[in-house]
Scaffold this motif. Structure first.
Motif, PDB file in Angstrom:
ATOM      1  N   GLU A 209       0.841  -1.190   0.000  1.00 45.94           N
ATOM      2  CA  GLU A 209       0.000   0.000   0.000  1.00 45.94           C
ATOM      3  C   GLU A 209       0.878   1.243   0.000  1.00 45.94           C
ATOM      4  N   GLY A 210       0.267   2.389  -0.167  1.00 43.04           N
ATOM      5  CA  GLY A 210       0.992   3.650  -0.084  1.00 43.04           C
ATOM      6  C   GLY A 210       1.774   3.983  -1.338  1.00 43.04           C
ATOM      7  N   PHE A 211       2.882   4.697  -1.151  1.00 41.26           N
ATOM      8  CA  PHE A 211       3.643   5.268  -2.263  1.00 41.26           C
ATOM      9  C   PHE A 211       4.208   4.190  -3.182  1.00 41.26           C
ATOM     10  N   ILE A 212       4.746   3.111  -2.589  1.00 44.69           N
ATOM     11  CA  ILE A 212       5.346   2.051  -3.404  1.00 44.69           C
ATOM     12  C   ILE A 212       4.302   1.430  -4.323  1.00 44.69           C
ATOM     13  N   HIS A 213       3.109   1.191  -3.794  1.00 43.41           N
ATOM     14  CA  HIS A 213       2.046   0.584  -4.598  1.00 43.41           C
ATOM     15  C   HIS A 213       1.646   1.509  -5.747  1.00 43.41           C
ATOM     16  N   LEU A 214       1.529   2.804  -5.463  1.00 42.16           N
ATOM     17  CA  LEU A 214       1.195   3.757  -6.525  1.00 42.16           C
ATOM     18  C   LEU A 214       2.316   3.869  -7.555  1.00 42.16           C
ATOM     19  N   SER A 215       3.559   3.825  -7.078  1.00 35.06           N
ATOM     20  CA  SER A 215       4.703   3.921  -7.990  1.00 35.06           C
ATOM     21  C   SER A 215       4.743   2.745  -8.943  1.00 35.06           C
ATOM     22  N   GLU A 216       4.377   1.559  -8.455  1.00 34.00           N
ATOM     23  CA  GLU A 216       4.315   0.378  -9.333  1.00 34.00           C
ATOM     24  C   GLU A 216       3.349   0.625 -10.484  1.00 34.00           C
ATOM     25  N   GLY A 217       2.180   1.206 -10.157  1.00 30.31           N
ATOM     26  CA  GLY A 217       1.185   1.467 -11.199  1.00 30.31           C
ATOM     27  C   GLY A 217       1.700   2.414 -12.271  1.00 30.31           C
ATOM     28  N   TRP A 218       2.342   3.515 -11.860  1.00 33.00           N
ATOM     29  CA  TRP A 218       2.881   4.474 -12.824  1.00 33.00           C
ATOM     30  C   TRP A 218       3.996   3.858 -13.657  1.00 33.00           C
ATOM     31  N   LEU A 219       4.886   3.107 -13.001  1.00 29.90           N
ATOM     32  CA  LEU A 219       6.016   2.503 -13.715  1.00 29.90           C
ATOM     33  C   LEU A 219       5.532   1.495 -14.751  1.00 29.90           C
ATOM     34  N   LEU A 220       4.585   0.667 -14.367  1.00 27.04           N
ATOM     35  CA  LEU A 220       4.096  -0.350 -15.297  1.00 27.04           C
ATOM     36  C   LEU A 220       3.261   0.273 -16.419  1.00 27.04           C
ATOM     37  N   PHE A 221       2.609   1.398 -16.147  1.00 25.96           N
ATOM     38  CA  PHE A 221       1.902   2.084 -17.223  1.00 25.96           C
ATOM     39  C   PHE A 221       2.896   2.601 -18.258  1.00 25.96           C
ATOM     40  N   ILE A 222       4.032   3.105 -17.805  1.00 26.88           N
ATOM     41  CA  ILE A 222       5.069   3.554 -18.733  1.00 26.88           C
ATOM     42  C   ILE A 222       5.577   2.378 -19.563  1.00 26.88           C
ATOM     43  N   VAL A 223       5.734   1.216 -18.904  1.00 28.99           N
ATOM     44  CA  VAL A 223       6.152   0.014 -19.630  1.00 28.99           C
ATOM     45  C   VAL A 223       5.120  -0.345 -20.703  1.00 28.99           C
ATOM     46  N   ALA A 224       3.831  -0.276 -20.351  1.00 33.00           N
ATOM     47  CA  ALA A 224       2.775  -0.586 -21.314  1.00 33.00           C
ATOM     48  C   ALA A 224       2.812   0.392 -22.497  1.00 33.00           C
ATOM     49  N   PHE A 225       3.053   1.659 -22.203  1.00 31.61           N
ATOM     50  CA  PHE A 225       3.129   2.647 -23.273  1.00 31.61           C
ATOM     51  C   PHE A 225       4.333   2.387 -24.172  1.00 31.61           C
ATOM     52  N   ILE A 226       5.444   1.951 -23.595  1.00 30.83           N
ATOM     53  CA  ILE A 226       6.627   1.618 -24.389  1.00 30.83           C
ATOM     54  C   ILE A 226       6.327   0.433 -25.307  1.00 30.83           C
ATOM     55  N   ILE A 227       5.566  -0.544 -24.792  1.00 31.23           N
ATOM     56  CA  ILE A 227       5.189  -1.691 -25.618  1.00 31.23           C
ATOM     57  C   ILE A 227       4.350  -1.236 -26.815  1.00 31.23           C
ATOM     58  N   LEU A 228       3.370  -0.386 -26.560  1.00 30.87           N
ATOM     59  CA  LEU A 228       2.547   0.126 -27.661  1.00 30.87           C
ATOM     60  C   LEU A 228       3.385   0.960 -28.631  1.00 30.87           C
ATOM     61  N   GLY A 229       4.322   1.750 -28.079  1.00 25.87           N
ATOM     62  CA  GLY A 229       5.185   2.547 -28.938  1.00 25.87           C
ATOM     63  C   GLY A 229       6.085   1.677 -29.807  1.00 25.87           C
ATOM     64  N   GLY A 230       6.616   0.595 -29.226  1.00 25.45           N
ATOM     65  CA  GLY A 230       7.444  -0.322 -30.006  1.00 25.45           C
ATOM     66  C   GLY A 230       6.653  -1.004 -31.104  1.00 25.45           C
ATOM     67  N   PHE A 231       5.425  -1.412 -30.793  1.00 25.19           N
ATOM     68  CA  PHE A 231       4.570  -2.019 -31.813  1.00 25.19           C
ATOM     69  C   PHE A 231       4.272  -1.025 -32.938  1.00 25.19           C
ATOM     70  N   THR A 232       4.000   0.215 -32.558  1.00 22.12           N
ATOM     71  CA  THR A 232       3.735   1.255 -33.562  1.00 22.12           C
ATOM     72  C   THR A 232       4.941   1.461 -34.467  1.00 22.12           C
ATOM     73  N   TRP A 233       6.131   1.476 -33.876  1.00 20.52           N
ATOM     74  CA  TRP A 233       7.356   1.670 -34.662  1.00 20.52           C
ATOM     75  C   TRP A 233       7.540   0.530 -35.664  1.00 20.52           C
ATOM     76  N   LEU A 234       7.330  -0.710 -35.226  1.00 23.08           N
ATOM     77  CA  LEU A 234       7.492  -1.863 -36.119  1.00 23.08           C
ATOM     78  C   LEU A 234       6.464  -1.832 -37.254  1.00 23.08           C
ATOM     79  N   VAL A 235       5.217  -1.509 -36.903  1.00 23.82           N
ATOM     80  CA  VAL A 235       4.166  -1.468 -37.932  1.00 23.82           C
ATOM     81  C   VAL A 235       4.415  -0.336 -38.924  1.00 23.82           C
ATOM     82  N   SER A 236       4.903   0.798 -38.431  1.00 26.76           N
ATOM     83  CA  SER A 236       5.196   1.905 -39.343  1.00 26.76           C
ATOM     84  C   SER A 236       6.327   1.541 -40.301  1.00 26.76           C
ATOM     85  N   LEU A 237       7.334   0.789 -39.799  1.00 26.46           N
ATOM     86  CA  LEU A 237       8.395   0.301 -40.692  1.00 26.46           C
ATOM     87  C   LEU A 237       7.835  -0.638 -41.750  1.00 26.46           C
ATOM     88  N   ALA A 238       6.921  -1.520 -41.316  1.00 26.11           N
ATOM     89  CA  ALA A 238       6.312  -2.446 -42.273  1.00 26.11           C
ATOM     90  C   ALA A 238       5.482  -1.688 -43.306  1.00 26.11           C
TER      91      ALA A 238
END
Length: 295
Positions: free
Chosen positions: A255-284
């Motif tokens: 709970e608390g700050f660590i739990h919230l930080s996990e959510g923000w960090l993993l959201f950034i990871v999810a956005f990076i995944i979508l960004g990587g997929f977008t980059w590959l598809v744009s190359l294709a």
């Protein structure tokens, strides 16, 4: 003297003519502001106060900026279709006001604005501005009935996947609905941890990124569809990390700050995944377009 009088009257006539031409648009804008001031105020308040609607603070200004960047096409007014759409928006505003239903009240605002756009500028302008219009629509929070319907299945799925990952790391775990029982500690996967918030934000980002950097509708649809499993997987990993830290490190880390930080960090990871997929598809897309040009 007569010539100069004629010359000075011509610009005045031109200015008067321009004001007369723009008067209907000005009156429509004023009427729109008066009629939809309440739903617009309530929507802005939700953007500021409700975490589930906070993405609207980004999407709405971004939609305005994108519309400005894309500019105006030559006007081709379509009075009938635009007028009918405007009347539908006004009617929906009246009915939603009687029922005190916020979602349809806000939706009527978008519908009426689209009707005004088509009435004065035509369908081509609406198609040209499709991305800003969709972003404005996505900035409207989904109704509570739909939120409650979607939240529980997502809670159960996140709990199930998280418990499976914990068991794979040899953590003694027992799953009971959306409650993960660990030795000496129970983890309750609440509605806020269902992943619905991150899913809404990722879908909005998928529409934005796809609209800006991908060209083909199929590519954009694939990116939007990818947001669902990515959001679910990332949320399950968050549940797993919470349980892992609670069991092996300290129960306070659930709970608390660590739990919230996990959510923000993993959201950034999810956005990076979508960004990587977008980059590959744009190359294709570029490769396929180059092959088509060579042929």
């Amino acid at each position: 003297m007569a010539v100069s009088a004629i010359e000075t009257q011509a610009p005045r006539a031109s200015v008067t003519q321009q004001i007369a031409q723009r008067a209907p648009l000005i009156l429509a804008a004023v009427a729109f502001g008066v009629l939809f001031s309440r739903p617009a105020t309530l929507l802005a308040r939700d953007w500021w106060n409700d975490p589930d609607a906070g993405h609207g603070l980004l999407l709405a200004p971004l939609a305005v900026w994108l519309a400005w960047k894309r500019g105006l096409l030559p006007a081709s007014p379509q009075r009938i279709s635009g007028g009918l759409l405007l009347l539908a928006g006004v009617g929906l505003r009246y009915l939603s006001g009687l029922a005190a239903e916020l979602f349809t009240m806000r939706l009527s605002m978008v519908l009426a604005g689209l009707g005004i756009l088509i009435f004065f500028r035509g369908v081509r302008q609406a198609v040209h501005w499709w991305l800003p219009i969709v972003l404005v629509g996505l900035s409207i929070p989904i109704p509570a009935v739909l939120t409650n319907t979607l939240a529980l299945p997502l809670q159960l799925k996140a709990s199930s996947w998280g418990a499976t990952l914990l068991a794979a790391r040899h953590v003694p775990v027992e799953l009971s609905g959306n409650i993960i029982r660990l030795p000496g500690r129970d983890l309750f996967v609440t509605e806020a941890c269902s992943g619905l918030r991150s899913l809404t934000a990722l879908l909005s980002l998928g529409v934005l990124v796809g609209g800006l950097w991908l060209r083909h509708p199929v590519s954009r649809l694939a990116l939007i569809l990818l947001a669902l499993p990515v959001a679910m997987a990332v949320n399950a990993i968050r549940v797993f990390l919470t349980g892992f830290l609670v069991y092996f490190v300290d129960p306070k880390l659930g709970e608390g700050f660590i739990h919230l930080s996990e959510g923000w960090l993993l959201f950034i990871v999810a956005f990076i995944i979508l960004g990587g997929f977008t980059w590959l598809v744009s190359l294709a897309e570029s490769a396929l377009r180059g092959a088509g040009d060579d042929a």
